[in-house]
Design a protein around this motif. Structure first.
Motif, short mmCIF file in Angstrom:
data_model
loop_
_atom_site.label_atom_id
_atom_site.label_comp_id
_atom_site.label_asym_id
_atom_site.label_seq_id
_atom_site.Cartn_x
_atom_site.Cartn_y
_atom_site.Cartn_z
N GLU A 45 0.81 -1.22 0.00
CA GLU A 45 0.00 0.00 0.00
C GLU A 45 0.85 1.27 0.00
O GLU A 45 0.40 2.33 -0.45
N LYS A 46 2.06 1.18 0.52
CA LYS A 46 2.90 2.39 0.58
C LYS A 46 3.29 2.90 -0.81
O LYS A 46 3.76 4.03 -0.94
N TYR A 47 3.07 2.09 -1.84
CA TYR A 47 3.39 2.50 -3.21
C TYR A 47 2.15 2.80 -4.03
O TYR A 47 2.25 2.98 -5.25
N LEU A 48 1.00 2.87 -3.37
CA LEU A 48 -0.25 3.15 -4.08
C LEU A 48 -0.19 4.51 -4.77
O LEU A 48 -0.75 4.69 -5.86
N HIS A 49 0.49 5.49 -4.15
CA HIS A 49 0.57 6.82 -4.76
C HIS A 49 1.31 6.78 -6.09
O HIS A 49 1.05 7.61 -6.98
N LEU A 50 2.22 5.83 -6.26
CA LEU A 50 2.92 5.68 -7.53
C LEU A 50 2.03 4.99 -8.56
O LEU A 50 1.95 5.42 -9.72
N ARG A 51 1.36 3.94 -8.13
CA ARG A 51 0.51 3.19 -9.06
C ARG A 51 -0.68 4.02 -9.53
O ARG A 51 -1.26 3.73 -10.58
N ASN A 52 -1.04 5.06 -8.77
CA ASN A 52 -2.16 5.92 -9.15
C ASN A 52 -1.76 7.11 -10.01
O ASN A 52 -2.61 7.90 -10.41
N LEU A 53 -0.48 7.28 -10.28
CA LEU A 53 -0.04 8.40 -11.11
C LEU A 53 -0.55 8.26 -12.54
O LEU A 53 -0.74 7.14 -13.03
N GLU A 54 -0.73 9.39 -13.18
CA GLU A 54 -1.16 9.37 -14.59
C GLU A 54 -0.13 8.63 -15.43
O GLU A 54 1.07 8.84 -15.30
N ASN A 55 -0.59 7.74 -16.29
CA ASN A 55 0.22 6.92 -17.19
C ASN A 55 0.94 5.77 -16.48
O ASN A 55 1.68 5.02 -17.12
N ALA A 56 0.75 5.64 -15.16
CA ALA A 56 1.48 4.60 -14.42
C ALA A 56 1.08 3.19 -14.85
O ALA A 56 1.93 2.29 -14.90
N GLU A 57 -0.19 3.00 -15.13
CA GLU A 57 -0.64 1.65 -15.48
C GLU A 57 0.08 1.11 -16.71
O GLU A 57 0.41 -0.07 -16.78
N GLU A 58 0.35 1.99 -17.66
CA GLU A 58 1.01 1.55 -18.89
C GLU A 58 2.53 1.68 -18.84
O GLU A 58 3.23 0.91 -19.48
N LYS A 59 3.03 2.66 -18.06
CA LYS A 59 4.45 3.01 -18.20
C LYS A 59 5.29 2.92 -16.92
O LYS A 59 6.44 3.30 -16.93
N LEU A 60 4.70 2.42 -15.84
CA LEU A 60 5.48 2.27 -14.61
C LEU A 60 5.55 0.81 -14.20
O LEU A 60 4.52 0.14 -14.07
N LYS A 61 6.76 0.32 -13.98
CA LYS A 61 6.95 -1.04 -13.48
C LYS A 61 7.82 -0.96 -12.23
O LYS A 61 8.93 -0.40 -12.27
#
Length: 325
Positions: A45-61
């Motif tokens: 959960e501490k990384y939820l703020h990263l996973r919720n960033l714009e474009n994160a679903e497609e471009k953040l791993k």
């Protein structure tokens, strides 16, 4: 060395941290794919703020990786064109063996990142250092302009138990030595001042704690009134991207926007948030203060926001999080 820096995948170490979170937000909004290293499982959960960033679903791993685990760093950096090494040990509470826990940790972790980057044949590594690696040196004259040629005195830092400054100095020096020996690693370092501004991550970093405690009047009984070199976290993120993308970037860059004494900081904050109980017991002893220059970074094209905006945005952020109650 001047290379053409192309957009693509980049790795950001310590992805869940204060500066790294804003950097990742900026990178994603500028078309980059980001590999972020985190110490706990990416689903935490501490990384939820990263996973919720714009474009994160497609471009953040996110990669579960530890700076001491070389193979995990190789996996995270593989396929990347660049690396932003942001992760660094910061003292929190008592440290039993600072030489090992802070200094050796910072140096070894940085060397692992650089070796992995060299193996991956990345275009450029940007390493986040600190003005702590620049200005802590009693041999400097009071009239000296502190710039990128200046280094903190390691023996003085060790003898005065200034372990954070020592860790940043040692890690940056070793990183530059490694890059020089490698004859193929393009390394640029950024040395920010005290970083303020709103936070994205759920945890509270040290510089945010400083400002929160300052606003709430919870500082030590008497604090010095020496100048603090301050920069907005969003301006740090923009500086990191700037030195990464500019082919002519080289060496060190000091990243500090404002110089202000704590007493002046309190007066500025009172206008923004007058209801707080501010610390007001300052030691007015007049001690030497040197000017620190960010001219090199500004000549590259860096600009920064007004300190009043940084403080106002910080206060609003802390209020929403219930940190000023």
């Amino acid at each position: 060395m001047t290379k053409s820096i192309a957009k693509g995948s980049v790795c950001v170490t310590g992805a869940g941290g204060y500066v790294a979170s804003w950097l990742i937000k900026l990178l994603l909004s500028n078309g980059y794919t980001v590999h972020g290293t985190v110490r706990d499982p990416p689903q935490d959960e501490k990384y939820l703020h990263l996973r919720n960033l714009e474009n994160a679903e497609e471009k953040l791993k996110l990669f579960k990786a530890h700076l001491f685990d070389y193979d995990s760093m190789v996996a995270a950096i593989s396929g990347c064109k660049g690396v932003f090494h942001v992760a660094s040990p910061v003292p929190s509470g008592s440290v039993q063996n600072p030489e090992v826990e802070l200094v050796e940790t910072a140096v070894k972790g940085t060397q692992n990142v650089l070796m992995a980057a060299l193996e991956a044949n990345v275009n450029r590594v940007v390493f986040v250092s600190s003005v702590a690696a620049v200005q802590v040196n009693p041999a400097m004259s009071k009239d000296q302009l502190v710039d990128e040629t200046c280094w903190s005195d390691k023996d003085f830092c060790r003898n005065t138990n200034n372990w954070y400054c020592l860790s940043k100095t040692e890690a940056e020096m070793k990183a530059m030595e490694f890059a020089k020996r490698s004859k193929g690693l393009d390394l640029v370092t950024l040395c920010p001042g005290l970083v303020f501004g709103p936070k994205l991550q759920p945890s509270i970093n040290n510089s945010s704690w400083f400002l929160i405690n300052f606003i709430k009047g919870m500082m030590q009984e008497e604090t010095d009134n020496l100048f603090r070199m301050i920069v907005d976290v969003r301006d740090v993120a923009r500086a990191l991207l700037l030195v990464y993308e500019k082919p002519e970037s080289e060496g060190r860059y000091i990243c500090s926007a404002h110089s202000i004494r704590p007493k002046g900081l309190a007066e500025m904050l009172k206008k923004i948030y007058p209801s707080a109980k501010y610390f007001n017991n300052f030691n007015e002893e007049n001690r030497d203060q040197r000017k620190i220059s960010s001219d090199k970074l500004q000549k590259l094209g860096w600009t920064f926001m007004p300190l009043e905006q940084t403080l106002a945005d910080s206060v609003e952020n802390y209020k929403r999080a219930g940190l000023l109650d």
